[in-house]
Design a protein around this motif. Structure first.
Motif, PDB file in Angstrom:
ATOM      1  N   ALA A  48      11.347   2.454   7.519  1.00 45.27           N
ATOM      2  CA  ALA A  48      12.807   2.431   7.598  1.00 45.27           C
ATOM      3  C   ALA A  48      13.431   1.513   6.543  1.00 45.27           C
ATOM      4  O   ALA A  48      14.587   1.702   6.164  1.00 45.27           O
ATOM      5  N   THR A  49      12.686   0.533   6.056  1.00 47.40           N
ATOM      6  CA  THR A  49      13.252  -0.438   5.116  1.00 47.40           C
ATOM      7  C   THR A  49      12.703  -0.305   3.695  1.00 47.40           C
ATOM      8  O   THR A  49      12.985  -1.148   2.851  1.00 47.40           O
ATOM      9  N   MET A  50      11.976   0.740   3.409  1.00 51.03           N
ATOM     10  CA  MET A  50      11.352   0.911   2.096  1.00 51.03           C
ATOM     11  C   MET A  50      12.312   1.430   1.036  1.00 51.03           C
ATOM     12  O   MET A  50      11.969   1.447  -0.130  1.00 51.03           O
ATOM     13  N   GLY A  51      13.463   1.901   1.419  1.00 46.40           N
ATOM     14  CA  GLY A  51      14.396   2.415   0.429  1.00 46.40           C
ATOM     15  C   GLY A  51      14.146   3.862   0.052  1.00 46.40           C
ATOM     16  O   GLY A  51      14.463   4.285  -1.053  1.00 46.40           O
ATOM     17  N   PHE A  52      13.563   4.632   0.968  1.00 49.43           N
ATOM     18  CA  PHE A  52      13.422   6.055   0.718  1.00 49.43           C
ATOM     19  C   PHE A  52      14.816   6.659   0.593  1.00 49.43           C
ATOM     20  O   PHE A  52      15.754   6.207   1.248  1.00 49.43           O
ATOM     21  N   GLY A  53      14.957   7.700  -0.227  1.00 50.24           N
ATOM     22  CA  GLY A  53      16.249   8.371  -0.359  1.00 50.24           C
ATOM     23  C   GLY A  53      16.726   8.894   0.981  1.00 50.24           C
ATOM     24  O   GLY A  53      17.881   8.757   1.352  1.00 50.24           O
ATOM     25  N   THR A  54      15.819   9.477   1.726  1.00 46.13           N
ATOM     26  CA  THR A  54      16.101   9.974   3.071  1.00 46.13           C
ATOM     27  C   THR A  54      14.927   9.610   3.956  1.00 46.13           C
ATOM     28  O   THR A  54      13.775   9.741   3.546  1.00 46.13           O
ATOM     29  N   LEU A 110       0.827  -1.198   0.000  1.00 47.60           N
ATOM     30  CA  LEU A 110       0.000   0.000   0.000  1.00 47.60           C
ATOM     31  C   LEU A 110       0.868   1.257   0.000  1.00 47.60           C
ATOM     32  O   LEU A 110       0.654   2.177  -0.801  1.00 47.60           O
ATOM     33  N   LEU A 111       1.865   1.297   0.874  1.00 45.15           N
ATOM     34  CA  LEU A 111       2.747   2.460   0.939  1.00 45.15           C
ATOM     35  C   LEU A 111       3.546   2.610  -0.354  1.00 45.15           C
ATOM     36  O   LEU A 111       3.716   3.723  -0.867  1.00 45.15           O
ATOM     37  N   THR A 112       4.011   1.512  -0.912  1.00 45.70           N
ATOM     38  CA  THR A 112       4.745   1.548  -2.181  1.00 45.70           C
ATOM     39  C   THR A 112       3.867   2.117  -3.289  1.00 45.70           C
ATOM     40  O   THR A 112       4.301   2.961  -4.080  1.00 45.70           O
ATOM     41  N   TYR A 113       2.627   1.679  -3.332  1.00 45.47           N
ATOM     42  CA  TYR A 113       1.722   2.155  -4.370  1.00 45.47           C
ATOM     43  C   TYR A 113       1.393   3.638  -4.197  1.00 45.47           C
ATOM     44  O   TYR A 113       1.402   4.409  -5.161  1.00 45.47           O
ATOM     45  N   MET A 114       1.139   4.048  -2.963  1.00 44.36           N
ATOM     46  CA  MET A 114       0.861   5.461  -2.724  1.00 44.36           C
ATOM     47  C   MET A 114       2.081   6.311  -3.055  1.00 44.36           C
ATOM     48  O   MET A 114       1.957   7.434  -3.549  1.00 44.36           O
TER      49      MET A 114
END
Length: 178
Positions: A155-161, A123-127
């Motif tokens: 924390a583990t989604m791979g956001f840039g920051t 869900l978060l990835t899609y949003m």
């Protein structure tokens, strides 16, 4: 009330890391009973994690605002599975675009019976994909410090920051940049 056009073609089918097939689609006016039942069946802990409190009129207030649509400023996504030949709502996500910022406030909740099955991450990835398509730079949100599940996902989604700031006792302010 409905402002802006409903986003075109934002319904998708995904498979979670645990093999669960889910449909992610925008909320519609006809979903009121489905959403109300979903919220009424959440545990006290899940409600507290999503809304940060348990006020008596909290759900009624949320529902009255949830079904006001302004697709220019807000995206609301339902996560459904097919169970016994019927659709079952297992998650809700939304983000609200602050008109003077490049970040959107994000929130999500997953049914107690379907937590830890990869639904929140999908869900978060899609949003996040929808937000990027709108030109946003990231998400921000308020999370209870003991909500380990969402903190782990973010924390583990791979956001840039990924920034986590203690805002007050028991509450983090998160900023996640794409």
């Amino acid at each position: 009330m409905n402002e802006g056009n409903i986003p075109m073609k934002i319904s998708v089918i995904r498979t979670t890391r645990t093999g669960l097939k889910i449909l992610l689609r925008p909320v519609e006016e006809t979903d009121k009973l489905l959403v109300k039942d979903f919220l009424n069946n959440l545990s006290v802990e899940s409600l507290r994690y999503r809304f940060l409190s348990l006020l008596n009129n909290m759900l009624d207030d949320f529902l009255s605002k949830f079904f006001i649509f302004n697709f220019n400023l807000e995206i609301k996504i339902l996560v459904l599975i097919e169970r016994n030949k019927k659709e079952e709502l297992v998650g809700i996500g939304q983000f609200h675009i602050d008109s003077d910022d490049s970040l959107a406030e994000v929130a999500l909740v997953v049914s107690d019976n379907y937590q830890n099955k990869g639904i929140g991450r999908e869900l978060l990835t899609y949003m996040m994909q929808l937000a990027i398509n709108r030109g946003l730079k990231g998400f921000e949100g308020i999370v209870l410090t003991n909500n380990r599940s969402i903190l782990h996902i973010c924390a583990t989604m791979g956001f840039g920051t990924f920034e986590k700031t203690l805002r007050s006792h028991g509450v983090y302010e998160l900023k996640m940049y794409f």
